[in-house]
Design a protein around this motif. Sequence first.
Motif, PDB file in Angstrom:
ATOM      1  N   LEU A   1       0.773  -1.262  -0.134  1.00  0.00           N
ATOM      2  CA  LEU A   1       0.118   0.000  -0.030  1.00  0.00           C
ATOM      3  C   LEU A   1       0.801   1.255   0.065  1.00  0.00           C
ATOM      4  O   LEU A   1       0.645   2.183  -0.508  1.00  0.00           O
ATOM      5  N   LEU A   2       2.006   1.278   0.858  1.00  0.00           N
ATOM      6  CA  LEU A   2       2.796   2.417   0.722  1.00  0.00           C
ATOM      7  C   LEU A   2       3.458   2.695  -0.403  1.00  0.00           C
ATOM      8  O   LEU A   2       4.030   3.721  -0.658  1.00  0.00           O
ATOM      9  N   THR A   3       3.891   1.602  -1.125  1.00  0.00           N
ATOM     10  CA  THR A   3       4.762   1.644  -2.219  1.00  0.00           C
ATOM     11  C   THR A   3       4.170   1.537  -3.576  1.00  0.00           C
ATOM     12  O   THR A   3       4.516   1.588  -4.555  1.00  0.00           O
ATOM     13  N   TRP A   4       2.600   1.550  -3.289  1.00  0.00           N
ATOM     14  CA  TRP A   4       1.858   1.544  -4.637  1.00  0.00           C
ATOM     15  C   TRP A   4       2.278   2.383  -5.670  1.00  0.00           C
ATOM     16  O   TRP A   4       2.541   1.721  -7.072  1.00  0.00           O
ATOM     17  N   PRO A   5       2.371   3.696  -5.694  1.00  0.00           N
ATOM     18  CA  PRO A   5       2.553   4.555  -6.852  1.00  0.00           C
ATOM     19  C   PRO A   5       3.868   4.461  -7.385  1.00  0.00           C
ATOM     20  O   PRO A   5       4.262   4.204  -8.571  1.00  0.00           O
ATOM     21  N   ALA A   6       4.826   4.171  -6.346  1.00  0.00           N
ATOM     22  CA  ALA A   6       6.392   3.719  -6.754  1.00  0.00           C
ATOM     23  C   ALA A   6       6.706   2.785  -7.518  1.00  0.00           C
ATOM     24  O   ALA A   6       7.554   2.549  -8.254  1.00  0.00           O
ATOM     25  N   LEU A   7       5.812   1.677  -7.461  1.00  0.00           N
ATOM     26  CA  LEU A   7       6.142   0.334  -8.265  1.00  0.00           C
ATOM     27  C   LEU A   7       5.895   0.301  -9.674  1.00  0.00           C
ATOM     28  O   LEU A   7       6.279  -0.440 -10.353  1.00  0.00           O
ATOM     29  N   GLY A   8       5.086   1.524 -10.339  1.00  0.00           N
ATOM     30  CA  GLY A   8       4.886   1.665 -11.477  1.00  0.00           C
ATOM     31  C   GLY A   8       3.259   1.450 -12.018  1.00  0.00           C
ATOM     32  O   GLY A   8       2.672   1.093 -11.373  1.00  0.00           O
ATOM     33  N   ARG A   9       3.221   1.979 -13.259  1.00  0.00           N
ATOM     34  CA  ARG A   9       2.076   1.970 -13.856  1.00  0.00           C
ATOM     35  C   ARG A   9       1.728   0.739 -14.786  1.00  0.00           C
ATOM     36  O   ARG A   9       2.636   0.127 -15.155  1.00  0.00           O
ATOM     37  N   GLY A  10       0.646   0.598 -15.148  1.00  0.00           N
ATOM     38  CA  GLY A  10       0.260  -0.529 -16.052  1.00  0.00           C
ATOM     39  C   GLY A  10      -0.537  -1.742 -15.501  1.00  0.00           C
ATOM     40  O   GLY A  10      -0.450  -1.815 -14.202  1.00  0.00           O
ATOM     41  N   ALA A  11      -1.217  -2.505 -16.306  1.00  0.00           N
ATOM     42  CA  ALA A  11      -2.145  -3.683 -15.598  1.00  0.00           C
ATOM     43  C   ALA A  11      -1.164  -4.598 -14.801  1.00  0.00           C
ATOM     44  O   ALA A  11      -1.703  -5.055 -14.095  1.00  0.00           O
ATOM     45  N   ALA A  12       0.126  -4.931 -15.802  1.00  0.00           N
ATOM     46  CA  ALA A  12       1.064  -5.807 -14.958  1.00  0.00           C
ATOM     47  C   ALA A  12       1.362  -5.581 -13.501  1.00  0.00           C
ATOM     48  O   ALA A  12       1.427  -6.387 -12.663  1.00  0.00           O
ATOM     49  N   ALA A  13       1.866  -4.238 -13.311  1.00  0.00           N
ATOM     50  CA  ALA A  13       2.360  -3.677 -12.027  1.00  0.00           C
ATOM     51  C   ALA A  13       0.969  -3.838 -11.162  1.00  0.00           C
ATOM     52  O   ALA A  13       1.088  -4.253 -10.049  1.00  0.00           O
ATOM     53  N   THR A  14      -0.237  -3.377 -11.576  1.00  0.00           N
ATOM     54  CA  THR A  14      -1.306  -3.409 -10.746  1.00  0.00           C
ATOM     55  C   THR A  14      -1.505  -4.849 -10.322  1.00  0.00           C
ATOM     56  O   THR A  14      -1.916  -4.811  -9.161  1.00  0.00           O
ATOM     57  N   ALA A  15      -1.937  -5.739 -11.163  1.00  0.00           N
ATOM     58  CA  ALA A  15      -2.085  -6.907 -10.983  1.00  0.00           C
ATOM     59  C   ALA A  15      -0.991  -7.595  -9.947  1.00  0.00           C
ATOM     60  O   ALA A  15      -1.388  -8.406  -9.025  1.00  0.00           O
ATOM     61  N   SER A  16       0.335  -7.319 -10.142  1.00  0.00           N
ATOM     62  CA  SER A  16       1.355  -7.791  -9.073  1.00  0.00           C
ATOM     63  C   SER A  16       1.140  -7.441  -7.837  1.00  0.00           C
ATOM     64  O   SER A  16       1.103  -8.001  -6.893  1.00  0.00           O
ATOM     65  N   ARG A  17       0.636  -6.191  -7.710  1.00  0.00           N
ATOM     66  CA  ARG A  17       0.548  -5.429  -6.414  1.00  0.00           C
ATOM     67  C   ARG A  17      -0.958  -6.266  -5.766  1.00  0.00           C
ATOM     68  O   ARG A  17      -0.559  -6.335  -4.509  1.00  0.00           O
ATOM     69  N   LEU A  18      -1.815  -6.320  -6.503  1.00  0.00           N
ATOM     70  CA  LEU A  18      -3.041  -7.149  -5.998  1.00  0.00           C
ATOM     71  C   LEU A  18      -2.835  -8.510  -5.393  1.00  0.00           C
ATOM     72  O   LEU A  18      -3.219  -9.067  -4.366  1.00  0.00           O
ATOM     73  N   LEU A  19      -2.017  -9.124  -6.402  1.00  0.00           N
ATOM     74  CA  LEU A  19      -1.674 -10.654  -6.093  1.00  0.00           C
ATOM     75  C   LEU A  19      -0.748 -10.707  -4.757  1.00  0.00           C
ATOM     76  O   LEU A  19      -1.136 -11.510  -3.752  1.00  0.00           O
ATOM     77  N   THR A  20       0.052  -9.603  -4.747  1.00  0.00           N
ATOM     78  CA  THR A  20       1.031  -9.622  -3.300  1.00  0.00           C
ATOM     79  C   THR A  20      -0.003  -9.046  -2.221  1.00  0.00           C
ATOM     80  O   THR A  20       0.346  -9.879  -1.183  1.00  0.00           O
TER      81      THR A  20
END
Length: 215
Positions: A84-103
């Motif tokens: 949650l805290l690093t959400w913006p920093a990890l990058g944009r795009g579907a893959a980055a978003t999906a990876s964050r949600l799966l983690t």
Amino acid sequence: MDRDRLGAACWLLAAPLFLAANVVVGLAWRQPPFSWATNNISDLGNVTCGLWDSTRPRPVCSPWHGVMNGATAATAALLALGVLLTWPALGRGAAATASRLLTLAAAGGYALAAAAPADVDENRHFLAALLIFVLGNLGMLVAALARRSSVLGGMRAASLVLGSTGVAGVVLFLAQVDLGIGVGGMERVAVFPLLVWTVLVAVRMVRAGRDRRLS
């Protein structure tokens, strides 16, 4: 401390906390002694003593099960906060978003595992294991598809290797194939790659932030 560094700190703490709990709680076992080859991680959190698991019967008695379940809950919180805290920093795009949600879902698996030890609610604990095993490792594989300009995109090789290792560990563990390291050892091959990955992502974020401040 900014959000990115705080999130990275959470991820840097999660892995050693969980590993330390595995070691320390295991050392508290007496009869029988704890074995990383024979015993599952879940055995450390079982609240009762006795013969456990009909498919692979083994005596389980974890005197410090409360410590293990507390550490697992803390690991869940640290993993979730890191996402949650690093959400913006990890990058944009579907893959980055999906990876964050799966983690984040894998972090939920740790929380559920802590709240429902295997000998208290086996079905909920199995669901927790699936969240960690399947979604956590899938999150790393998806991260390998992130844009190259992002933090995750710069870790494609590590994400692919660790995700593939975790998936192989899951398949072999569920098939009860140990390759000489024991079924318990194979479970750790399924679980630990995600924790290693979060540490590597956190280190990369810290270095990237330092480079930005120096430039």
